[in-house]
Structure formats: structure tokens, C-alpha cells
Design a protein around this motif. Structure first.
Motif, PDB file in Angstrom:
ATOM      1  N   VAL A 190       0.845  -1.055  -0.027  1.00  0.00           N
ATOM      2  CA  VAL A 190      -0.108  -0.100  -0.130  1.00  0.00           C
ATOM      3  C   VAL A 190       0.829   1.207   0.045  1.00  0.00           C
ATOM      4  O   VAL A 190       0.581   2.200  -0.618  1.00  0.00           O
ATOM      5  N   SER A 191       1.665   1.280   0.906  1.00  0.00           N
ATOM      6  CA  SER A 191       2.907   2.335   0.899  1.00  0.00           C
ATOM      7  C   SER A 191       3.417   2.747  -0.558  1.00  0.00           C
ATOM      8  O   SER A 191       3.540   4.054  -0.831  1.00  0.00           O
ATOM      9  N   LEU A 192       3.726   1.801  -1.250  1.00  0.00           N
ATOM     10  CA  LEU A 192       4.089   2.075  -2.728  1.00  0.00           C
ATOM     11  C   LEU A 192       3.332   2.220  -3.754  1.00  0.00           C
ATOM     12  O   LEU A 192       3.634   2.323  -4.919  1.00  0.00           O
ATOM     13  N   HIS A 198      -6.180   6.750  -4.687  1.00  0.00           N
ATOM     14  CA  HIS A 198      -6.528   5.249  -4.337  1.00  0.00           C
ATOM     15  C   HIS A 198      -5.652   5.099  -3.168  1.00  0.00           C
ATOM     16  O   HIS A 198      -6.204   4.046  -2.320  1.00  0.00           O
ATOM     17  N   LYS A 199      -4.363   5.221  -3.156  1.00  0.00           N
ATOM     18  CA  LYS A 199      -3.498   5.043  -1.997  1.00  0.00           C
ATOM     19  C   LYS A 199      -4.280   5.460  -0.652  1.00  0.00           C
ATOM     20  O   LYS A 199      -4.170   4.846   0.428  1.00  0.00           O
ATOM     21  N   LEU A 200      -4.598   6.726  -0.922  1.00  0.00           N
ATOM     22  CA  LEU A 200      -5.216   7.222   0.367  1.00  0.00           C
ATOM     23  C   LEU A 200      -6.391   6.527   1.066  1.00  0.00           C
ATOM     24  O   LEU A 200      -6.277   6.396   2.176  1.00  0.00           O
ATOM     25  N   LEU A 225      -4.305  13.299   4.660  1.00  0.00           N
ATOM     26  CA  LEU A 225      -4.784  11.996   5.058  1.00  0.00           C
ATOM     27  C   LEU A 225      -5.546  12.089   6.416  1.00  0.00           C
ATOM     28  O   LEU A 225      -6.377  11.461   6.552  1.00  0.00           O
ATOM     29  N   LEU A 226      -4.983  12.955   7.338  1.00  0.00           N
ATOM     30  CA  LEU A 226      -5.657  12.774   8.626  1.00  0.00           C
ATOM     31  C   LEU A 226      -7.272  13.400   8.577  1.00  0.00           C
ATOM     32  O   LEU A 226      -8.177  12.918   9.323  1.00  0.00           O
ATOM     33  N   ASN A 227      -7.412  14.349   7.769  1.00  0.00           N
ATOM     34  CA  ASN A 227      -8.688  14.888   7.817  1.00  0.00           C
ATOM     35  C   ASN A 227      -9.521  13.962   7.026  1.00  0.00           C
ATOM     36  O   ASN A 227     -10.581  13.869   7.284  1.00  0.00           O
ATOM     37  N   ASN A 228      -8.989  13.144   6.140  1.00  0.00           N
ATOM     38  CA  ASN A 228      -9.861  12.129   5.452  1.00  0.00           C
ATOM     39  C   ASN A 228     -10.084  11.206   6.745  1.00  0.00           C
ATOM     40  O   ASN A 228     -11.311  10.375   6.421  1.00  0.00           O
ATOM     41  N   VAL A 229      -9.225  10.759   7.298  1.00  0.00           N
ATOM     42  CA  VAL A 229      -9.550   9.740   8.243  1.00  0.00           C
ATOM     43  C   VAL A 229     -10.745  10.162   9.206  1.00  0.00           C
ATOM     44  O   VAL A 229     -11.500   9.573   9.593  1.00  0.00           O
ATOM     45  N   LEU A 230     -10.694  11.546   9.831  1.00  0.00           N
ATOM     46  CA  LEU A 230     -11.796  11.807  10.459  1.00  0.00           C
ATOM     47  C   LEU A 230     -13.144  11.845   9.667  1.00  0.00           C
ATOM     48  O   LEU A 230     -14.219  11.443  10.181  1.00  0.00           O
TER      49      LEU A 230
END
Length: 504
Positions: A190-192, A198-200, A225-230
Motif C-alpha cells: 500500500v505504501s508504494l 486510491h492510495k489514500l 490524510l488525517l482529515n480524510n480519516v476523521l
């Protein structure tokens, strides 16, 4: 092995390295001189070593007099020959890995050599040292009871004539030691992933299931990334997702414009922020104290440092000095000699020393990322600090920005033009602009002199960027995710003109 026991053992092993760190803290000049002589001895039979007779160099002054300072363009032919299979040109061991870096001022790609020695003795060693210093300052840390959420490059490695190239972060993840892979999320696959959007989604899907205790990545992309997590989890803050989160390791861009936004996502008084300073060419410095705003220069990574005062950089009078001759408070361009075969290489970054016992620095910007069209010498450090001051007064939050010159035309005087994307807009843009101007005057006497009575510069022009302007610009230029950054300051109008067109 029970997780608490693993945490205790891992912490104990990492802390043992602190005694070695204390050696270069106590004897910095001797350690740096030893690094230089070891590098020269190792490479004396390479093409570069023979050209400058490394075998007869026994001290820094001879090295300085004999070996020229170079830019990437100067050494590109040697790098291209190595990429095509030739070896022993600038480093004695086989060099097969190259960190691809386009930078933000030149569209042409650079291929920075990454030797096996640099991987082990610089990049991976620095990762362990970062944890060592953090654990040394935080005795009750439970870091290894969970995993580190890493956000690396979005481009995979590509093969070419037996060599491989890609983002440095992709190289590091692809060659990562087992202990680091075990303690990280998401998985390497996933990291790569190469497609950022899509990776996000894949990172979020995997990581919200884990016990994440630390974060690691560039502030601008990590914030996305973190705003998308919330948003995906419906949480108010990140501790509702990962209750044991205790530290964010960040680097790549200044943290100042993002700090208040992170504090809202991570509303816990004793949450830690630790800054690092690394690049494709090497890992250079680590924050070594809780809540500090400067970084400890790491002196035993196979990198020898020199510095050019910025007031003479690029002139006939420029001259590099070794670490032991630097002055606190002066702005310097960094020159490095490394265990990847870079010899007196201009990395393009600028730093200022805050201490010599031990040697601590602040990253102040880039040699090419400043505005000095009118003699105002505006550097990124000035811009970041001014914006921090202004946002505090105007109740605004900045997501991204860039600035460039407005050139004189006829009787028209010059100015600076800014494009700023706000997360929280100021109520009055004219008020914000005036405060920005005053803050820059207070921080930079050259800017203040040029602004005095509108002698050379008039009031800055500030444009509010539409939502997602900078994201769309990065996407259009195939620079989403990973190590790509917004160009902050420029002596040219290329970025400003392109962004203004997209903004309209």
C-alpha cells in the motif's frame, strides 16, 4: 512475545545508541575530521579519487583547496555513466539505487546516488536515532505497543540498465529492515501504490484497524490524510480513532503554517511533535529535545559538512568553511561530502546555527527559494514566521501559499505577489495584507528598507486561492503525494502566473 515486553526490549536496545551520540556531542570536530578522512581513504581508487589524488590528502585544508564545490549539473555525466552500469567512478562499492528528485525549481529530474553504506549508516541509522532520542526524553513512552503510520512516496521503483530509481521514501520502504516493516502501517504494498487518491483510501482502510502510536510524514500530505480519516470515521479528533497516539515525526516543509491545525486534530496537552531534516542526499538533523524548535546536527552518518555564508553565496568571494568555524545566527548554504560519493556537493538548502555546544540548526529555506529581486533577501523562514504572526492576529488558518515578485515596469515600482489558500479565511483581506507587510518588516530589515516610503517596493498583493487550487496544480503537474512540495518563494513569476490562471 508479549507486546509490553517487546516495547521494553526495543526501547532498551535503542537507548544504548545514546552513548555513541554522546561521543560526537563531546568531540564534534574530531568526529567530523575522522568522517572526512575515512571517506577519502575509501574512495581513493575511484575515478574521482584518482583525479584529485585523495590518497595524498591528510587534512581539511588540502581537501578544500584541491576538490571543487559542485552542483548536480557538474556531476551529472558521472551519475549517468553509473546508471548505465559503470562503477567505481565516485564511490568504491556498487551503486544501483538512485533517488529521483525533480525539486521544485527545475523540471529536469535529478538522480541522487544511494549507496548501501548510505542506506545502513545514514538513512536507517537515523531512523533508529530518532526513536532513541525520543525515548531518551520520554521514559514512559509506549511507542512499541503499537505501530507507526507512515506516509511515503507515491511512486514505485523503476529499473533501468541494472539500476533502480524512484522517490527516496520508496527506496527506503522497499529496502526496509524487518523490524521497521513489522512496526509500521500500512504494508509496503500500500505504501508504494503509485496513484495518490486510491492510495489514500487504502491507507485509511488498513490503518484505522491498527493501534497507531506514532505518525511519520510531510505535514502538508499528512494533514490531507488525517482529515480524510476523521471524515471517514465520523470522529471529532484523532484520539477517538487511535487513543494511544503519542508523537508525530515530521519534516520536509516548515511545520509553522500547520501547527494550529494539528493541535485541533490532536487536542492533548502532552502530545509530542518531533522534527527531522532529511533529503534525497542524506539524513542530517533530528530534534533532540521535547518542544524544541531547533535540530541536532548528526555528525557520524558518513557525511562531512561545510557551509557557505549566504551573503557571499554565488559570488566570486564565496568560500566554504568547516563546521568548527560557523557563527551562531548567520545564514549558510550547506555543502556535503557523503558516503554515496557526493563530493563537496551543493544541496541547495540553507540553515542557521542556534548553538555550537552542541551544534544545533534551524532550516531557513533553499538557496533558490527566496525573493531577492530588489535586494530584500526574503527567505522562507521570514515568510513562515510572518504568516504565523498574522494568522494569530487575523484569526485565519493557511493551507498552502506561494509568493513571487512583481517586476518594475516604467514608473511602476516593484512588489511581492502572494497566492494563499486558506483553511479559515480572514474576515478582511486588506487587514490581513497590512499585517503581513508589517510582520515582514519586523522580521527582515532589508525588506523594511525597500518598503520605507514605498522606495522600491509597494504594498504586497495577496490573492485568495479557490479551494483545492494547490492540490489541482500538483495533480496537473503529476506531483500528488509523497515528497512533492508547493514552491513557497521564487525570484521568477512562473508559478504565480500558472496558479493565477488556474485560480481564475
Amino acid at each position: 512475545m508479549p507486546i509490553p515486553l517487546f516495547n521494553s526490549i526495543a526501547s532498551w536496545l535503542l537507548k544504548k545508541r545514546y552513548h555513541q551520540i554522546e561521543l560526537f556531542l563531546k568531540y564534534p570536530e574530531e568526529v567530523q575530521e575522522e568522517v572526512l578522512l575515512q571517506l577519502l581513504e575509501l574512495a581513493e581508487d575511484t575515478e574521482i579519487g584518482v583525479r584529485y589524488d585523495f590518497g595524498s590528502i591528510s587534512n581539511y585544508n588540502t581537501f578544500k583547496d584541491r576538490v571543487p564545490i559542485v552542483s548536480y549539473e557538474d556531476i551529472e555525466p558521472l551519475i549517468e555513466r553509473t546508471r548505465k552500469g559503470e562503477q567505481n567512478l565516485f564511490w568504491p562499492t556498487s551503486v544501483k539505487l538512485f533517488a529521483k528528485s525533480s525539486g521544485t525549481t527545475n523540471a529536469k529530474s535529478k538522480f541522487i546516488p544511494v549507496s548501501s553504506e548510505a542506506l545502513e549508516d545514514c538513512h536507517y541509522k537515523s531512523g533508529k536515532d530518532l526513536l532513541c532520542l525520543y525515548l531518551n526524553n520520554n521514559e514512559n513512552s509506549q511507542l512499541f505497543t503499537g505501530k507507526s503510520l507512515r506516509l511515503g512516496g507515491s511512486k514505485e521503483l523503476y529499473g533501468d540498465n541494472g539500476s533502480f530509481f524512484g522517490d527516496l521514501s520508496a527506496i527506503l520502504i522497499d529496502n526496509m529492515p524487518l523490524w521497521a516493516e513489522f512496526s509500521s502501517t500500512p504494508c509496503s504494498r500500500v505504501s508504494l501504490m503509485s496513484e495518490w487518491e486510491h492510495k489514500l483510501k487504502a491507507i485509511i482502510k488498513e490503518s484505522v484497524q491498527e493501534n497507531v502510536t506514532s505518525l511519520a510524514g510531510i505535514p502538508s500530505w499528512m494533514l490531507v490524510l488525517l482529515n480524510n480519516v476523521l471524515e471517514d470515521t465520523g470522529s471529532e479528533h484523532l484520539f477517538q480513532v487511535w487513543e494511544n497516539l503519542e508523537v508525530y515525526f515530521h519534516g520536509g516543509v516548515s511545520f509553522n503554517p500547520y501547527k494550529e491545525q494539528y493541535e485541533k486534530l490532536l487536542p492533548r496537552q502532552h502530545f509530542r511533535y518531533y522534527e527531522i531534516y532529511n533529503a534525497s542526499e542524506g539524513f542530517f538533523a533530528i530534534q533532540d529535545r521535547n518542544d524544541a524548535d531547533d535540530l541536532l546536527l548528526m555528525l557520524d552518518y558518513g557525511i562531512f559538512y561545510e557551509f557557505i555564508p549566504m551573503d557571499t553565496y554565488g559570488t566570486k568571494e564565496q568560500s566554504a568553511i568547516p563546521l568548527w568555524d560557523v557563527t551562531i545566527g548567520e545564514n549558510y548554504a550547506i555543502i556535503i561530502t557523503t558516503n554515496s560519493g557526493l563530493w563537496r556537493y551543493k544541496i541547495g538548502d540553507t540553515v542557521r546555527f542556534t548553538s555550537k555546544k552542541p551544534y544545533r540548526i534551524k532550516v531557513t529555506g533553499r538557496t533558490k527559494h527566496h525573493i531577492n529581486v530588489f535586494g530584500e533577501e526574503l527567505i522562507i523562514e521570514n515568510a513562515e514566521e510572518a504568516l504565523k504572526i498574522v494568522c494569530g492576529k487575523a484569526g485565519a488558518e493557511i493551507k498552502d501559499y506561494t509568493a513571487g515578485p512583481v517586476f518594475m515596469a516604467g514608473k511602476e515600482k516593484g512588489a511581492h505577489e502572494w497566492i494563499i489558500e486558506f483553511r479559515k479565511r480572514p474576515e478582511d483581506l486588506d487587514y490581513f495584507t497590512e499585517f503581513l507587510d508589517n510582520a515582514l518588516k519586523s522580521l527582515n530589515s532589508d525588506y523594511e528598507a525597500k518598503r520605507y516610503n514605498n522606495t522600491t517596493l509597494t504594498m504586497p498583493k495577496v490573492h485568495m486561492a479557490r479551494e483545492h487550487l494547490f492540490y489541482d496544480w500538483l495533480k496537473a503537474n503529476d506531483k500528488l503525494g509523497g515528497q512533492h512540495k508547493i514552491p513557497r518563494l521564487s525570484n521568477k513569476r512562473d508559478y504565480i502566473e500558472e496558479l493565477l490562471r488556474m485560480n481564475n
